[in-house]
Design a protein around this motif. Structure first.
Motif, short mmCIF file in Angstrom:
data_model
loop_
_atom_site.label_atom_id
_atom_site.label_comp_id
_atom_site.label_asym_id
_atom_site.label_seq_id
_atom_site.Cartn_x
_atom_site.Cartn_y
_atom_site.Cartn_z
N GLY A 101 0.80 -1.22 0.00
CA GLY A 101 0.00 0.00 0.00
C GLY A 101 0.83 1.26 0.00
N VAL A 102 1.87 1.28 0.80
CA VAL A 102 2.75 2.45 0.87
C VAL A 102 3.51 2.62 -0.44
CG1 VAL A 102 4.83 3.33 2.01
CG2 VAL A 102 2.92 2.49 3.38
N GLY A 103 3.95 1.52 -1.03
CA GLY A 103 4.64 1.59 -2.31
C GLY A 103 3.77 2.22 -3.38
N VAL A 104 2.50 1.84 -3.40
CA VAL A 104 1.56 2.41 -4.38
C VAL A 104 1.33 3.89 -4.08
CG1 VAL A 104 -0.81 2.35 -5.22
CG2 VAL A 104 0.44 0.22 -4.87
N PRO A 106 7.55 1.56 -7.30
CA PRO A 106 7.34 0.17 -7.72
C PRO A 106 8.24 -0.84 -7.03
CG PRO A 106 7.41 1.64 -9.62
CD PRO A 106 7.82 2.45 -8.43
N LYS A 107 9.48 -0.49 -6.74
CA LYS A 107 10.38 -1.43 -6.06
C LYS A 107 9.85 -1.77 -4.67
CE LYS A 107 14.71 -0.34 -8.45
NZ LYS A 107 16.11 0.16 -8.29
N LEU A 108 9.25 -0.78 -4.03
CA LEU A 108 8.72 -0.99 -2.69
C LEU A 108 7.50 -1.91 -2.73
CD1 LEU A 108 9.38 -0.19 0.18
CD2 LEU A 108 7.86 1.79 -0.06
N ALA A 129 -6.22 -9.04 -1.51
CA ALA A 129 -7.10 -8.12 -2.22
C ALA A 129 -6.34 -6.86 -2.63
CB ALA A 129 -8.30 -7.76 -1.34
N ARG A 130 -5.49 -6.36 -1.74
CA ARG A 130 -4.69 -5.18 -2.09
C ARG A 130 -3.70 -5.51 -3.19
NH1 ARG A 130 -4.39 -0.31 0.17
NH2 ARG A 130 -5.52 -1.04 2.01
N ALA A 131 -3.09 -6.69 -3.11
CA ALA A 131 -2.13 -7.10 -4.13
C ALA A 131 -2.80 -7.22 -5.49
CB ALA A 131 -1.48 -8.42 -3.73
N ALA A 132 -4.03 -7.72 -5.52
CA ALA A 132 -4.74 -7.90 -6.78
C ALA A 132 -5.02 -6.58 -7.48
CB ALA A 132 -6.05 -8.65 -6.53
N ALA A 133 -5.10 -5.51 -6.70
CA ALA A 133 -5.33 -4.18 -7.28
C ALA A 133 -4.08 -3.61 -7.93
CB ALA A 133 -5.85 -3.23 -6.21
N VAL A 134 -2.93 -4.22 -7.65
CA VAL A 134 -1.65 -3.74 -8.15
C VAL A 134 -1.10 -4.64 -9.25
CG1 VAL A 134 0.73 -3.17 -7.50
CG2 VAL A 134 -1.13 -2.78 -5.88
N ASP A 135 -1.31 -5.94 -9.07
CA ASP A 135 -0.68 -6.95 -9.91
C ASP A 135 -1.74 -7.91 -10.44
OD1 ASP A 135 1.56 -8.48 -10.97
OD2 ASP A 135 1.17 -9.92 -9.36
#
Length: 339
Positions: free
Chosen positions: A200-203, A208-210, A263-269
């Motif tokens: 979440g903080v990386g987004v 992106p590395k975070l 669920a948070r990961a699915a919103a990014v990847d």
């Protein structure tokens, strides 16, 4: 999972009075003598705020939670955690996990509640609590997630961005150990929140590395908490390198934390493993677990308190019921997206 279970707030409503949600239950009956806690009221606010088209009763839960969290806070933002049935606080304000979960709940309400006064009150309380910083990793992870939520609707919010930035600086670099990349020597509790906060903080910081670091940690955690094709979460005693599986007592809150993170990961990847992770978390409640036991009561809408080697704890306390509702909310979202 033949039929997708949908969130059922009946037991949560049964557990809640004008002051808050009672922490414990005997089967499905609340136990007022054990009082209330900020940890649970933050979770109540999370599930009530993100319930789409919430009924008046669910919106009432959000209002009860906001008022409780306001009362829990000291002027400097630290939080009390435990209140007795008469409304008397039993501890002093601190920056422990309850503080972090309070910020998480408030930030979620700011971003998602459909009730205007809840959103406004939550933002005022968030700004007060966000002054603090905790030495505890999970407290800071929850607080960071609350700040991330605020930034989705108030991208220039100074206190939220400062909290997110401070958290990013504190994140440990990957340790380079492929067998145990986790930043702690043992898995303990609410493990997935550490990976979720990094994502979440990386987004939020467009780093992106975070967020990839968070995705990598979550992928490892998902793998280690999967056994014979189903979810086998870290038990109350924790899990270290080489510990045997399965292990008990397993708690619903661990499953819900994993569903939140996936669920948070699915919103990014776009990788399928994240939605699969949510499905496996939901399946854990419906019997795809180490004991093949149903972990919720469809008649009451309550979640059972623990999965043990010799059966299940049939008490339907607030934490377990909230974990079930939260996981079902994520499962419903995935189902709707795939229609």
């Amino acid at each position: 999972m033949s039929e997708l279970p949908i969130p059922n707030f009946d037991q949560l409503l049964r557990m809640t009075d004008h002051r808050g949600t009672f922490e414990h239950a005997c089967l499905d009956e609340p136990r007022p003598e054990h009082g209330y806690c900020t940890d649970d009221m933050a979770r109540v606010l999370v599930v009530a705020a993100r319930e789409p088209g919430a009924s008046g009763e669910v919106n009432r839960l959000a209002g009860v939670a906001v008022r409780f969290l306001n009362d829990a806070q000291a002027l400097g933002g630290a939080c009390r955690n435990r209140m007795d049935a008469a409304g008397k606080w039993l501890d002093e304000p601190s920056l422990d996990d309850a503080w972090g979960r309070c910020i998480w709940g408030l930030g979620t309400a700011v971003a998602h509640s459909e009730v205007v006064w809840v959103r406004k009150s939550a933002l005022v309380q968030f700004e007060r609590a966000a002054q603090g910083r905790s030495k505890w990793p999970r407290a800071m992870a929850y607080a960071a997630l609350g700040a991330v939520e605020v930034l989705t609707v108030h991208p220039d919010h100074r206190a939220a961005r400062k909290l997110v930035t401070d958290y990013a600086v504190s994140i440990a670099k990957p340790n380079g150990d492929p067998d145990w990349p986790w930043p702690e020597p043992r898995l303990s509790y609410a493990n997935a929140v550490l990976a979720e906060a990094i994502i979440g903080v990386g987004v939020a910081l467009e780093a992106p590395k975070l967020w990839q670091q968070g995705l990598d940690l979550l992928a490892w955690l998902l793998d280690i908490e999967t056994f014979n094709g189903h979810l086998s979460p870290t038990p109350v005693a924790g899990r270290g390198p080489g510990d045997p599986q399965p292990a008990f007592d397993q708690q619903p809150i661990e499953v819900a934390a994993l569903a939140d993170a996936c669920a948070r990961a699915a919103a990014v990847d776009a990788a399928a493993q994240w939605n699969d992770g949510v499905r496996n978390a939901l399946a854990w409640f419906t019997g795809a677990n180490d004991s093949g036991q149903l972990m919720w009561d469809p008649a009451t809408g309550g979640g059972y308190d623990g999965l043990q080697a010799d059966g299940i704890n049939l008490n339907q306390g607030a934490e377990s019921t909230l974990a079930m509702i939260s996981t079902m909310q994520h499962g419903r979202r995935i189902s709707l997206l795939q229609r």
